[in-house]
Design a protein around this motif. Structure first.
Motif, short mmCIF file in Angstrom:
data_model
loop_
_atom_site.label_atom_id
_atom_site.label_comp_id
_atom_site.label_asym_id
_atom_site.label_seq_id
_atom_site.Cartn_x
_atom_site.Cartn_y
_atom_site.Cartn_z
N GLN A 6 56.29 48.29 36.99
CA GLN A 6 55.39 49.19 36.28
C GLN A 6 55.54 50.56 36.93
O GLN A 6 55.30 50.71 38.13
N LYS A 8 55.69 55.10 36.10
CA LYS A 8 55.23 56.10 35.12
C LYS A 8 55.88 57.46 35.33
O LYS A 8 56.36 57.79 36.41
N SER A 27 57.11 57.35 22.60
CA SER A 27 56.43 56.09 22.88
C SER A 27 56.75 55.05 21.81
O SER A 27 56.80 55.36 20.61
N LYS A 29 54.83 52.47 21.27
CA LYS A 29 53.56 52.03 20.69
C LYS A 29 52.77 53.27 20.29
O LYS A 29 52.97 54.34 20.86
N PRO A 31 50.51 55.87 20.72
CA PRO A 31 49.93 56.25 22.00
C PRO A 31 48.42 56.38 21.92
O PRO A 31 47.86 56.70 20.87
N TYR A 56 48.59 58.64 26.59
CA TYR A 56 49.18 57.47 27.20
C TYR A 56 50.13 56.82 26.21
O TYR A 56 49.80 56.56 25.07
N GLY A 57 51.38 56.60 26.67
CA GLY A 57 52.35 55.90 25.85
C GLY A 57 53.13 54.93 26.70
O GLY A 57 53.00 54.91 27.93
N GLU A 58 53.96 54.12 26.06
CA GLU A 58 54.68 53.08 26.80
C GLU A 58 56.11 52.95 26.31
O GLU A 58 56.39 53.15 25.13
N THR A 60 58.90 49.77 26.85
CA THR A 60 59.17 48.49 27.49
C THR A 60 60.60 48.47 28.01
O THR A 60 61.54 48.83 27.31
N VAL A 66 57.53 47.95 32.35
CA VAL A 66 56.98 48.97 31.45
C VAL A 66 57.08 50.34 32.12
O VAL A 66 56.77 50.48 33.30
N TYR A 68 55.27 53.74 31.85
CA TYR A 68 54.10 54.39 31.26
C TYR A 68 54.32 55.89 31.20
O TYR A 68 54.90 56.49 32.12
N TYR A 70 52.28 59.33 30.79
CA TYR A 70 50.95 59.91 30.80
C TYR A 70 51.03 61.41 30.50
O TYR A 70 51.93 62.10 30.97
#
Lengths: 179, 372
Positions: A6, A8, A27, A29, A31, A56-58, A60, A66, A68, A70
């Motif tokens: 994890q 960022k 991202s 997803k 966000p 916030y986004g991700e 994979t 992941v 992240y 920010y």
């Protein structure tokens, strides 16, 4: 704990520079964004809504990790969020709106704000709205960085462009590897 | 040792022979990876001697490993000719050999080199024969040639070159060949030459306005659309005044674009894997500032840029350190050099980053993810 990686990367910079847009662009997803009507007068002039807590986004990664993404709030009364968000981050993307009244000062401000973090971690400067005005020029940014003694690359980008956001992130990775 | 300037002493050459050799060398400058000059001092990096010295083993105080031999009387094809009075030598072979000689055996001082006189120069010439620029000329293998012409002791078998006499090249460009990038054509040359007043440059139907003082250019076409113009002749250049330029800009509503971007991209595309004239692979270089990574194609070079920005290193060592092909490194280097982003240094300075395996894997995974 899953043991998955994890990590960022943080997007920071002035109001209207495109932090939320850049994270939305890259991202995978939808966000999480904490946009509300702005309260600071300087912000009201520029945007209908602005980020108050964070974006916030991700992404994979293979193996289940992941990355992240920010985004810090643009309003300065939320500057305290910066230290929280950058803790443990790989690096910083500083986005500057070139149509801002004084974009070079803005860059200076955000580099100073993240001074401690940048002692050990890299940054990439992304200039947005460069198509609207090329003053200051990329050269001017480099001159300002040289005065500060900062080695960070400057890239003019469109925060809506996936290629451009990728370029920002890839450049950050290159500095992490070689810089 | 990094050598950027080498000297050649002509031994026992007549005035006309010296003049002729100098002319040949002058023409060869365009392809030399080093700067060469003829000197009359006792010491030099390389020596060119007449054949009698080879036959008579007369090499007083001169290290044989740094000698080339010259047969002014030879006319037949199978003779051993470095420079032939009566015919044009294969200039490019000479250049190849000189460059190869430098690359494979950096010259030492005359005093220290004498003890190292061995037959290794035969290898030098053999290697030269197999150099990648095979089309540029013929360099015969040394051993047979040397043995044919004289009883030279093995310890004195120097870099003996046979360069076949050939018809004169039809043009200087033909003689120079393609191995070195020299921006002498088309839009790129015009832009590099434009230093003081605004000009309108026309290549075929394309018009580009340059303002060298402000470092801007004006053109409705994108950089990619300008590619065919970068090294195409003929071009027409018309100086214009600042008021004329302002008028054009006002009428056409063209926006200024950074001239450095045009130069960078034109050099990047026109280089085609060749190293810029005047640069040696042995040069130690450093990228003093990042190029505009948003330029077309430049985004593929971020790792190379990051590496060259953090390290001061020999050009020839960059491909293995970064996994970029040498041609790509040269294209990138040339472009950055022509816009003033490269600094040559005297010493190598490496800042090898210690990244643990876990961190390396993380970066690799993020990079892979960003490809999609």
């Amino acid at each position: 704990m899953t043991g998955f990686i994890q990590t960022k990367i943080v997007f920071t910079g002035c109001v209207g520079a495109g932090k939320t847009t850049a994270i939305t662009t890259i991202s995978e997803k939808t966000p999480v964004s904490t946009e509300v009507k702005p309260s600071e007068a300087s912000v009201i002039k520029r945007k209908a809504t602005t980020t108050v807590a964070m974006d916030y986004g991700e992404l994979t990664l293979e193996g289940g990790g992941v990355l992240y993404l920010y985004g810090t709030p643009g309003q300065r009364r939320f500057d305290f969020m910066t230290d929280i968000l950058t803790k443990g981050a790989l690096g910083l993307i500083v986005l500057i709106d070139n149509t801002h009244e004084n974009p070079l000062d803005e860059m200076d401000y955000y580099l100073n704000l993240n001074y401690r973090f940048l002692l050990k971690s890299p940054a990439v400067i992304g200039i947005t709205h460069y198509d609207e005005t090329m003053q200051p020029s990329v050269d001017d940014y480099y001159s300002a960085l040289a005065e500060r003694g900062d080695p960070w690359p400057v890239i003019h980008v469109d925060a809506r462009s996936l290629e451009d956001v990728r370029l920002l992130l890839n450049t950050l990775l290159a500095i992490l590897e070689y810089g | 040792m990094i050598v950027s300037h080498l000297t050649i002493r002509l031994v026992d050459f007549s005035e006309s022979e010296t003049e002729y050799f100098s002319a040949i060398l002058s023409l060869a400058e365009a392809r030399l990876q080093q700067t060469w000059s003829i000197v009359t001092t006792e010491n030099a990096d390389f020596f060119v001697l007449t054949e009698k010295h080879l036959k008579e083993s007369l090499l007083p105080g001169i290290p044989v490993t740094r000698c080339f031999f010259y047969d002014s009387g030879s006319t037949a094809d199978n003779n051993h000719i470095l420079v032939d009075h009566t015919k044009i030598p294969r200039l490019r072979s000479l250049v190849e050999v000189l460059n190869k000689a430098v690359g494979s055996q950096p010259p030492e001082t005359a005093e220290t080199a004498e003890t190292a006189e061995t037959a290794e120069t035969a290898e030098t010439a053999e290697t030269a024969e197999t150099a990648e620029t095979a089309e540029v000329g013929h360099i015969d293998k040394v051993p047979e040639d040397v043995n044919e012409i004289s009883d030279v002791p093995p310890s004195q078998q120097a870099a003996y070159i046979r360069i076949e006499a050939s018809p004169p090249a039809t043009s200087e460009e033909e003689a120079i060949g393609p191995a070195v990038f020299s921006p002498e054509h088309g839009l790129l040359k015009a832009v590099l030459d434009c230093k003081s007043v605004p000009v309108l440059i026309r290549v075929n139907d394309v018009g580009v306005y340059l303002d060298p003082v402000k470092g801007s250019y004006y053109c409705p076409l994108t950089l990619e659309q300008l590619i065919p113009c970068f090294d195409r002749d003929p071009i027409r250049i018309k100086p214009i005044t600042q008021p004329e330029l302002r008028q054009v800009v006002s009428n056409t509503k063209l926006s200024p674009k950074p001239l450095s971007n045009l130069i960078w991209y034109a050099a990047f595309k026109a280089s085609q894997g060749r190293l810029l004239l005047g640069t040696s692979p042995e040069d130690v270089v450093h990228l003093i500032r990042w190029p505009d990574l948003g330029l077309p194609g430049c985004g593929n070079y971020v790792k190379l840029a990051a590496f060259m920005h953090s390290n001061t290193i020999k050009l020839s060592d960059i491909p293995s350190a970064t996994q970029y092909p040498v041609e790509a490194v040269y294209d990138f280097y040339n472009a950055c050099h022509l816009v003033g982003l490269i600094e040559k240094a005297a010493a190598i300075e490496l800042h090898e980053k210690q990244i643990d395996l876990e961190h390396q894997n993380l970066l690799r995974k993020i990079r892979n993810r960003l490809k999609f």
